[in-house]
Design a protein around this motif. Structure first.
Motif, mmCIF file in Angstrom:
data_model
loop_
_atom_site.group_PDB
_atom_site.id
_atom_site.type_symbol
_atom_site.label_atom_id
_atom_site.label_comp_id
_atom_site.label_asym_id
_atom_site.label_seq_id
_atom_site.Cartn_x
_atom_site.Cartn_y
_atom_site.Cartn_z
ATOM 1 N N ILE A 148 -14.855 30.065 -39.638
ATOM 2 C CA ILE A 148 -16.047 30.418 -40.404
ATOM 3 C C ILE A 148 -17.229 29.548 -39.991
ATOM 4 O O ILE A 148 -17.093 28.356 -39.749
ATOM 5 N N VAL A 149 -18.392 30.179 -39.919
ATOM 6 C CA VAL A 149 -19.637 29.471 -39.655
ATOM 7 C C VAL A 149 -20.264 29.102 -40.999
ATOM 8 O O VAL A 149 -20.362 29.946 -41.898
ATOM 9 N N ASP A 150 -20.691 27.848 -41.146
ATOM 10 C CA ASP A 150 -21.357 27.434 -42.375
ATOM 11 C C ASP A 150 -22.748 28.042 -42.407
ATOM 12 O O ASP A 150 -23.613 27.663 -41.610
ATOM 13 N N PRO A 151 -23.007 29.012 -43.301
ATOM 14 C CA PRO A 151 -24.320 29.680 -43.304
ATOM 15 C C PRO A 151 -25.449 28.748 -43.714
ATOM 16 O O PRO A 151 -26.624 29.059 -43.486
ATOM 17 N N LEU A 152 -25.098 27.586 -44.309
ATOM 18 C CA LEU A 152 -26.136 26.636 -44.703
ATOM 19 C C LEU A 152 -26.692 25.871 -43.500
ATOM 20 O O LEU A 152 -27.748 25.248 -43.590
#
Length: 587
Positions: free
Chosen positions: A27-31
């Protein structure tokens, strides 16, 4: 001593295995990514909704905004939803998918046993527009009507736990988010349960369940009555998300969990019937602007998708951004008339226009960039001192659209200097969507000798694709030469002009050759033939049946013996002199 040594080695191996076997978190951290938080809640997966949604969230400098939409369990149609996802990809919209069961009577059914597996199997068949696959697991379960008629935090906790596991086991890119809760719900079981009580019982049933979430969904509505000021604070305001994140800390969620406001919004007076007790659409538009600038300006918020883009009837007509069909009477309330109103301008209420005009960020979500070589190769043997133009066709098996505001090129990361391979860009006017193909023409020049390893890699805006490069090995060899041998039936002397046709997957060539009285040609240079590859050679002479030889050629001399060509009497029927020359006694 030796026993202690073995014991230390044993525990060291256990430690190494425990570290190496941990799956990588995909998962890519959207923050951490450049993000456009503007979104909108949609009802139908159709272009009539996605187009105005894109216009709304990607306007005024924005790109890659969000849309929230639900999928019912009876609607798990791969073709339908893949078509919709492809549409979102073209319009630069990131989907937040809310799982839903089926409505029955006046409530939504609870998920059936094993439904988490059905969801995981279906959702993994889709090629998502972005790497993160945002999934909201059902809706407001602290309302009985959303959970089979009766609230049950323990069953929701178990189902959430199983759904997270099923999705993660299928693909680590699934970004799992809780159902948004009704923060205004009273403690009146079995119809309603206070959100804090609900979360407490969830944690008791499945300890740590809230820590398993990748993101937090919140329904930060301006309550009471969906009409409160955007300046209000606390549990039942547009700042509900703040109260909830503080509550999560009490339950041990210490990570900076990304927040998704998947529902929010005000009721406006305009609708099927004009309601004077509600604020006007103009006022609601100002409310949204204030909320985005003050209540929702935190970097912790990934997306805000107000409810609702288009709903033409009760009970949600007063939330609709799109004007209710036939709502001309309300134009007078707004100070306009049907004669002067511009239908395009007035097809949406003020909140749509206000949000469209707000400055936004150009989002840059991470996408998988992948390709499959479907046609062409760098040949395993090439001729020294030759220049080659080799077509390589790649199928887009990733998530991005090639040349959609980005630049895709093919580079040699190994062997490029030795073979003088320059980078090749995809034609600027060619967009290649997932499932489609793009062709690159690779130009190379061979040295005198040697064996070379070539690595070709595709790049998107200067960044390597998410896969290993395409590897080839080629050996430089001396040219091929052909010597033809043949005879003519009943003839002592086969001297004459012939035609040699050479064919393969990569070559189609015909040329004239001369055969002498011994039935042999002189050496025929064939630098365009690749050593160690197989070709079909067909020898033709007028009024004789052609002969074909299939063989693998080698560097240097290659003798092709076509044997004896037989007369083709049928082809000579209309020319008696040629027919006469084919007969046995004519020699």
């Amino acid at each position: 001593m030796k026993f202690i040594k073995y014991l230390l080695v044993f525990f060291l191996l256990i430690f190494i295995n425990s570290v190496s076997l941990k799956p990588a978190k995909a998962i890519v951290d959207p923050l951490l990514a450049q993000n456009n938080k503007f979104g909108i809640h949609m009802i139908s997966p159709i272009a009539d909704e996605s187009s105005p949604a894109a216009t709304l969230v990607n306007s005024s400098g924005g790109d890659w905004g969000y849309v929230t939409i639900l999928i019912e369990s009876k609607d798990r149609d791969t073709n339908k939803w893949q078509s919709f996802f492809d549409d979102l990809r073209r319009k630069h919209l990131i989907p937040i998918i809310r799982l839903a069961t089926c409505p029955e009577k006046d409530y939504w059914l609870r998920p059936y046993d094993g439904e988490e597996t059905a969801w995981a199997d279906f959702l993994d068949t889709l090629n998502w527009p972005t790497k993160n696959r945002y999934i909201v697991v059902y809706n407001e379960p602290n309302q009985g009507q959303e959970w089979g008629g009766n609230v049950d935090p323990k069953s929701y906790a178990r189902i959430l736990d199983k759904t997270i596991t099923a999705l993660k086991n299928k693909n680590p890119d699934f970004f799992v988010i809780n159902a948004g809760f009704d923060a205004s719900a009273p403690q009146q079981t079995p119809k309603y349960m206070d959100e804090e009580v609900f979360l407490t019982q969830m944690e008791e049933e499945v300890p740590g369940i809230l820590n398993r979430l990748d993101g937090w969904s919140t329904h930060s509505y301006p309550n009471p009555g969906f009409t409160a000021s955007p300046d209000s604070a606390g549990r039942i305001s547009v700042r509900t998300w703040i109260w909830e994140t503080l509550l999560l800390q009490r339950f041990g969620v210490t990570k900076n969990i990304p927040v998704f406001i998947t529902e929010t919004g005000w009721k406006h007076a305009e609708g099927v019937d004009y309601d004077k007790s509600l604020p006007s659409a103009d006022k609601v538009g100002n409310y949204y602007k204030t909320a985005f600038e003050n209540a929702w300006n935190s970097n912790r918020i990934v997306a805000v998708s107000p409810f609702l883009l288009d709903y033409q009837g009760t009970p949600f007509d007063h939330f609709s951004f799109k004007r209710i069909s036939g709502d001309t009477k309300n134009l007078n309330v707004l100070g306009a008339t049907t004669d002067t109103a511009n239908k395009t301008d007035l097809s949406y209420y003020s909140p749509y226009t206000q949000l469209k005009e707000m400055p936004k960020t150009s989002g840059k979500p991470v996408q998988d960039n992948r390709a499959e070589l479907v046609k062409g190769e760098i040949y395993t043997s090439l001729i020294s001192g030759e220049t080659y133009n080799i077509s390589l066709t790649f199928k887009n098996t990733g998530q991005s659209i090639w040349n959609d505001g980005n630049e895709v090129e093919l580079k040699a990361t190994k062997g490029g200097n030795e073979l003088q391979i320059e980078s090749i860009k995809l034609k600027s006017d060619q967009k290649v969507e997932p499932g489609q193909t793009g062709t690159f023409s690779v130009k190379l020049k061979t040295p005198i000798s040697g064996t070379y390893l070539i690595a070709l890699q595709l790049f998107n805006n200067g960044k390597e694709f998410d896969q290993a490069p395409f590897i080839f090995s080629t050996t430089i060899k001396s040219p091929v030469q052909l010597i033809l041998q043949t005879a003519l039936q009943w003839k002592n002397d086969p001297t004459g002009d012939y035609i040699l046709t050479i064919s393969s997957d990569s070559v189609e060539n015909s040329s004239g050759v001369k055969i002498n009285s011994n039935g042999t040609s002189s050496k025929i240079p064939a630098r365009y033939l690749l050593p160690d590859y197989t070709f079909q050679f067909t020898l033709n002479k007028p009024f004789y049946k052609p002969k074909t030889v299939t063989t693998k050629v080698v560097p240097g001399d290659n003798v092709l013996n076509f044997g004896t060509l037989e007369p083709d009497f049928f082809s000579a029927l209309l020319t008696p002199i040629n027919l006469w020359e084919l007969l046995p006694f004519f020699n």
